[in-house]
Design an enzyme around this catalytic site. Structure first.
Site, PDB file in Angstrom:
ATOM      1  N   GLU A 152      53.942 -84.139 -34.610  1.00 48.63           N
ATOM      2  CA  GLU A 152      54.190 -84.056 -35.896  1.00 48.63           C
ATOM      3  C   GLU A 152      53.536 -83.202 -36.877  1.00 48.63           C
ATOM      4  OE1 GLU A 152      52.535 -87.683 -38.094  1.00 48.63           O
ATOM      5  OE2 GLU A 152      54.305 -87.695 -39.226  1.00 48.63           O
ATOM      6  N   PHE A 165      47.467 -90.937 -47.053  1.00 47.92           N
ATOM      7  CA  PHE A 165      47.269 -90.064 -48.193  1.00 47.92           C
ATOM      8  C   PHE A 165      48.644 -89.934 -48.871  1.00 47.92           C
ATOM      9  CE2 PHE A 165      48.485 -86.723 -45.276  1.00 47.92           C
ATOM     10  CZ  PHE A 165      49.219 -86.041 -46.214  1.00 47.92           C
ATOM     11  N   LYS A 172      42.344-100.862 -48.676  1.00 46.66           N
ATOM     12  CA  LYS A 172      41.488 -99.590 -48.309  1.00 46.66           C
ATOM     13  C   LYS A 172      42.496 -98.501 -48.171  1.00 46.66           C
ATOM     14  CE  LYS A 172      40.204 -96.571 -45.820  1.00 46.66           C
ATOM     15  NZ  LYS A 172      40.679 -95.282 -45.974  1.00 46.66           N
ATOM     16  N   CYS A 224      56.479 -89.351 -43.847  1.00 52.48           N
ATOM     17  CA  CYS A 224      56.798 -89.971 -42.342  1.00 52.48           C
ATOM     18  C   CYS A 224      58.365 -89.976 -41.960  1.00 52.48           C
ATOM     19  CB  CYS A 224      56.216 -91.274 -42.363  1.00 52.48           C
ATOM     20  SG  CYS A 224      57.034 -92.596 -43.327  1.00 52.48           S
ATOM     21  N   SER A 284      48.748 -92.200 -39.304  1.00 55.31           N
ATOM     22  CA  SER A 284      48.874 -91.408 -38.141  1.00 55.31           C
ATOM     23  C   SER A 284      49.066 -92.360 -36.877  1.00 55.31           C
ATOM     24  CB  SER A 284      47.827 -90.267 -37.915  1.00 55.31           C
ATOM     25  OG  SER A 284      46.784 -90.584 -37.837  1.00 55.31           O
ATOM     26  N   GLU A 327      40.921 -92.235 -48.493  1.00 58.13           N
ATOM     27  CA  GLU A 327      39.941 -91.586 -49.161  1.00 58.13           C
ATOM     28  C   GLU A 327      40.262 -90.147 -49.641  1.00 58.13           C
ATOM     29  OE1 GLU A 327      40.467 -92.030 -46.043  1.00 58.13           O
ATOM     30  OE2 GLU A 327      38.992 -90.983 -44.754  1.00 58.13           O
ATOM     31  N   ARG A 328      41.546 -89.594 -49.493  1.00 60.21           N
ATOM     32  CA  ARG A 328      41.799 -88.463 -50.031  1.00 60.21           C
ATOM     33  C   ARG A 328      42.247 -88.577 -51.621  1.00 60.21           C
ATOM     34  NH1 ARG A 328      44.722 -85.328 -44.812  1.00 60.21           N
ATOM     35  NH2 ARG A 328      44.562 -87.230 -43.999  1.00 60.21           N
TER      36      ARG A 328
HETATM   37  P1  NAD Z   1      45.444 -91.152 -41.102  1.00 61.71           P
HETATM   38  O1  NAD Z   1      45.841 -91.850 -39.860  1.00 61.71           O
HETATM   39  O2  NAD Z   1      44.523 -89.969 -41.135  1.00 61.71           O
HETATM   40  O3  NAD Z   1      44.850 -92.140 -42.151  1.00 61.71           O
HETATM   41  C1  NAD Z   1      45.326 -93.283 -42.514  1.00 61.71           C
HETATM   42  C2  NAD Z   1      44.183 -94.170 -42.824  1.00 61.71           C
HETATM   43  O4  NAD Z   1      43.405 -94.631 -41.743  1.00 61.71           O
HETATM   44  C3  NAD Z   1      43.379 -93.764 -44.092  1.00 61.71           C
HETATM   45  O5  NAD Z   1      43.000 -94.912 -44.960  1.00 61.71           O
HETATM   46  C4  NAD Z   1      41.990 -93.407 -43.114  1.00 61.71           C
HETATM   47  O6  NAD Z   1      40.861 -93.793 -44.175  1.00 61.71           O
HETATM   48  C5  NAD Z   1      42.084 -94.313 -42.260  1.00 61.71           C
HETATM   49  N1  NAD Z   1      41.616 -93.578 -40.995  1.00 61.71           N
HETATM   50  C6  NAD Z   1      41.622 -92.359 -40.760  1.00 61.71           C
HETATM   51  N2  NAD Z   1      40.949 -91.817 -39.463  1.00 61.71           N
HETATM   52  C7  NAD Z   1      40.473 -93.181 -38.935  1.00 61.71           C
HETATM   53  C8  NAD Z   1      39.772 -93.554 -37.638  1.00 61.71           C
HETATM   54  N3  NAD Z   1      39.570 -92.684 -36.886  1.00 61.71           N
HETATM   55  N4  NAD Z   1      39.488 -94.853 -37.726  1.00 61.71           N
HETATM   56  C9  NAD Z   1      39.816 -95.773 -38.579  1.00 61.71           C
HETATM   57  N5  NAD Z   1      40.595 -95.653 -39.657  1.00 61.71           N
HETATM   58  C10 NAD Z   1      40.758 -94.189 -39.813  1.00 61.71           C
HETATM   59  O7  NAD Z   1      46.878 -90.725 -42.026  1.00 61.71           O
HETATM   60  P2  NAD Z   1      47.152 -89.932 -43.255  1.00 61.71           P
HETATM   61  O8  NAD Z   1      46.638 -88.348 -42.781  1.00 61.71           O
HETATM   62  O9  NAD Z   1      46.345 -90.274 -44.391  1.00 61.71           O
HETATM   63  O10 NAD Z   1      48.556 -89.858 -43.357  1.00 61.71           O
HETATM   64  C11 NAD Z   1      49.598 -89.244 -42.899  1.00 61.71           C
HETATM   65  C12 NAD Z   1      50.188 -90.132 -41.386  1.00 61.71           C
HETATM   66  O11 NAD Z   1      50.760 -91.256 -41.884  1.00 61.71           O
HETATM   67  C13 NAD Z   1      51.185 -89.359 -40.800  1.00 61.71           C
HETATM   68  O12 NAD Z   1      51.282 -89.312 -39.538  1.00 61.71           O
HETATM   69  C14 NAD Z   1      52.600 -89.836 -41.451  1.00 61.71           C
HETATM   70  O13 NAD Z   1      53.479 -90.008 -40.476  1.00 61.71           O
HETATM   71  C15 NAD Z   1      52.036 -91.264 -41.400  1.00 61.71           C
HETATM   72  N6  NAD Z   1      52.888 -92.348 -42.407  1.00 61.71           N
HETATM   73  C16 NAD Z   1      53.526 -93.229 -41.487  1.00 61.71           C
HETATM   74  C17 NAD Z   1      54.549 -94.147 -42.275  1.00 61.71           C
HETATM   75  C18 NAD Z   1      55.408 -95.038 -41.540  1.00 61.71           C
HETATM   76  O14 NAD Z   1      55.809 -96.020 -42.341  1.00 61.71           O
HETATM   77  N7  NAD Z   1      55.514 -95.021 -40.423  1.00 61.71           N
HETATM   78  C19 NAD Z   1      54.501 -93.834 -43.762  1.00 61.71           C
HETATM   79  C20 NAD Z   1      53.703 -92.953 -44.466  1.00 61.71           C
HETATM   80  C21 NAD Z   1      52.747 -92.008 -43.374  1.00 61.71           C
END
Ligand code: NAD
Length: 498
Positions: free
Chosen positions: A382, A148, A172, A280, A225, A175-176
């Site tokens: 985090e 997101f 994909k 991140c 994450s 969804e937020r």
């Molecule tokens: P998230 O992991 O909740 O979601 C990321 C994606 O995964 C979304 O598209 C979501 O629909 C999907 N998803 C969520 N739960 C899932 C599950 N159980 N099974 C399969 N798919 C699932 O992350 P977020 O809250 O949207 O984003 C924030 C996180 O992303 C933070 O931890 C941040 O550090 C990380 N991030 C990392 C980088 C990097 O390059 N390392 C860059 C940006 C964000």
């Protein structure tokens, strides 16, 4: 209520009954419902991408590049619209959204060079009359799953290069806040990407797990994450796919006693509290060497925090907008409470702040913990909110040991005037991206991005040169055209120059 649909084969659609609301983080007003794709809908997108692949891979790279040039132009002309969509759903301040989009556009600019990037490697006369070369062929259907916090930039890390390399794609988005990614994909089609080459499915775990298990998907790029990154990596690779999965972070800044402390503090302010800490690469820990320096840093930070402007992201006079959701705000607040219980000193408490006219928004002031110690949950996890932890140490080595022992290894930086210390730090620290007097060392589009340890699963980094390798398969061809009438005798020993 508007429904945010999928984009499959160039058409908007939402055949599934499952939906979920999207909120404006400044007001918690319901903006729209996003469709959540079923397995069947994702399979339809994959089938379309699969059917579009044979003809797309034949399009000369220079023509694919021209589409990227047009996309860059369209993104620049529609920047205000993209950023308004992004801020409305994510909450970040418009200027910050503009910075994000610009970083995304730079990835499109890099993809404009794809004819040069795909040139391959040629060796003439590897043996008498034999030439050999490597070429980089597309993989087929690739998928991207994005978080997101960078709704425009992270999708642009992925599909422009994948498509420029001759692959087809299913994205994909989160969804937020899916609207910016969907609109940008439509700009891609307007730029000339054929329908079916780029598809967007909105959804949650069901959509992600379909992409991870469908045998037609060849490669998956994920950003999000760490627990989900690990799931994506293990499931995707178990299903025979090439996977790169970028996870969470806890980024430390080391402040040396000889640093320009005014500059270090203003850098820390932006890096810790910009985008509400939902980056991140945000700095969430300042490791300060020496108690006297730490006293000065904490005092200066507290003063700067009192001047922060917090409010609606649509107003560019603000430094910080709301957090993306009420749930995240509550989670961050519970971390703050836990830090206090663990014995960290809450030098600035941002809880309970009110923004006039936005009483229902997810606003949280900046928070500053002093005297945080290793082992505390506020240091281990985090938090992904506006919380900066100060740790006090006696030496650079002690600071580096704390950073190296941490589970995450995305980014770090050092503030110093001492070149020897800076060189020692960048040579030895176990972190993927390092800044020297630079707070957010996010590599430019023609380098590549990636952390170490639990911040990345898989080998190749995101965007830049590594993305060309990720979205292509190397094929090496060795060729001889014997002169007419030359008779070749059978050779039973392994061919070599000995
Ligand atoms: P998230 O992991 O909740 O979601 C990321 C994606 O995964 C979304 O598209 C979501 O629909 C999907 N998803 C969520 N739960 C899932 C599950 N159980 N099974 C399969 N798919 C699932 O992350 P977020 O809250 O949207 O984003 C924030 C996180 O992303 C933070 O931890 C941040 O550090 C990380 N991030 C990392 C980088 C990097 O390059 N390392 C860059 C940006 C964000």
């Amino acid at each position: 209520m508007t429904v945010i649909e999928h984009l499959i084969n160039g058409k908007r659609m939402a055949p599934d009954p499952r939906q979920q609301p999207i909120f404006n983080p400044s007001t918690n007003e319901e903006l729209a419902n996003v469709a959540l794709a079923s397995r069947a809908t994702v399979e339809q997108a994959i089938a379309t991408a699969q059917a579009s692949y044979p003809s797309w891979r034949q399009v000369p790279p220079v023509k694919r590049a021209r589409i990227m040039f047009r996309l860059k132009d369209l993104l620049e002309r529609n920047a205000d619209k993209v950023c308004a969509l992004l801020t409305r759903e994510h909450g970040k301040v418009l200027n910050d959204a503009m910075g994000e989009l610009q970083r995304g556009i730079e990835n499109v600019e890099y993809a404009c060079g794809v004819p040069e990037l795909l040139k391959g490697e040629h060796s003439r006369d590897v043996a008498p009359g034999i030439d050999a070369w490597s070429e980089f062929q597309p993989l087929g259907v690739c998928a991207g799953i994005t978080p997101f916090n960078f709704p425009a930039m992270v999708p642009l890390w992925m599909w422009p290069m994948a498509i420029a390399c001759g692959n087809t794609f299913v994205l994909k988005p989160s969804e937020r806040d899916p609207s910016a990614a969907l609109f940008i994909a439509e700009l891609g089609l307007e730029a000339g990407i054929p329908p079916g080459v780029l598809n967007v499915v909105n959804g949650d775990k069901e959509a992600v797990d379909t992409l991870l298990t469908d045998e037609r998907v060849q490669a998956v790029s994920f950003v999000g994450s760490t627990p989900v990154a690990e799931h994506v990596y293990t499931t995707g690779t178990a299903n025979g796919k090439r996977v790169q999965a970028f996870g969470g972070a806890k980024n430390h800044a080391v402040i040396m006693p000889d640093a320009d402390l005014d500059n270090a503090v203003s850098s820390l302010m932006g890096a810790a509290y910009g985008s509400c800490g939902e980056r991140c690469m945000a700095i969430s820990v300042a490791v300060v060497v020496g108690d006297t320096t730490a006293d000065i840093v904490v005092a200066k930070l507290s003063e700067e925090i009192s001047r922060l402007k917090i409010g609606d992201g649509m107003d560019n006079r603000n430094d910080m907008g709301p957090l993306v959701s009420r749930a995240l705000k509550e989670k961050v607040e519970s971390y703050i409470a836990q830090g206090v219980e663990e014995g960290a000193e809450l030098a600035v408490d941002g809880r309970g702040m009110q923004v006039p006219g936005f009483g229902n928004g997810n606003f949280l002031g900046a928070n500053l913990f002093d005297r945080v110690r290793e082992g505390m949950v506020v240091h281990r996890d985090e938090i992904f909110g506006p919380v900066l932890c100060v740790m006090r140490v006696d030496s650079l080595q002690e600071a580096m040991d704390i950073i190296d022992r941490h589970q995450y290894g995305n980014g770090t930086c050092i503030y110093t005037r001492d070149g020897e210390a800076a060189r020692y730090f960048s040579d030895n620290i176990k972190i993927g991206m390092v800044g020297i007097n630079v707070p957010l060392p996010v590599p430019v589009a023609y380098q590549s991005f990636g952390g170490w340890k639990h911040s990345r699963f898989g080998d190749l980094h995101a965007y830049g040169p590594d993305s060309v390798r990720f979205y292509t398969l190397r094929k090496t061809i060795t060729q001889r055209w014997p002169a007419g009438g030359v008779r070749e005798s059978a050779q039973f020993s392994f061919p070599s120059h000995s």
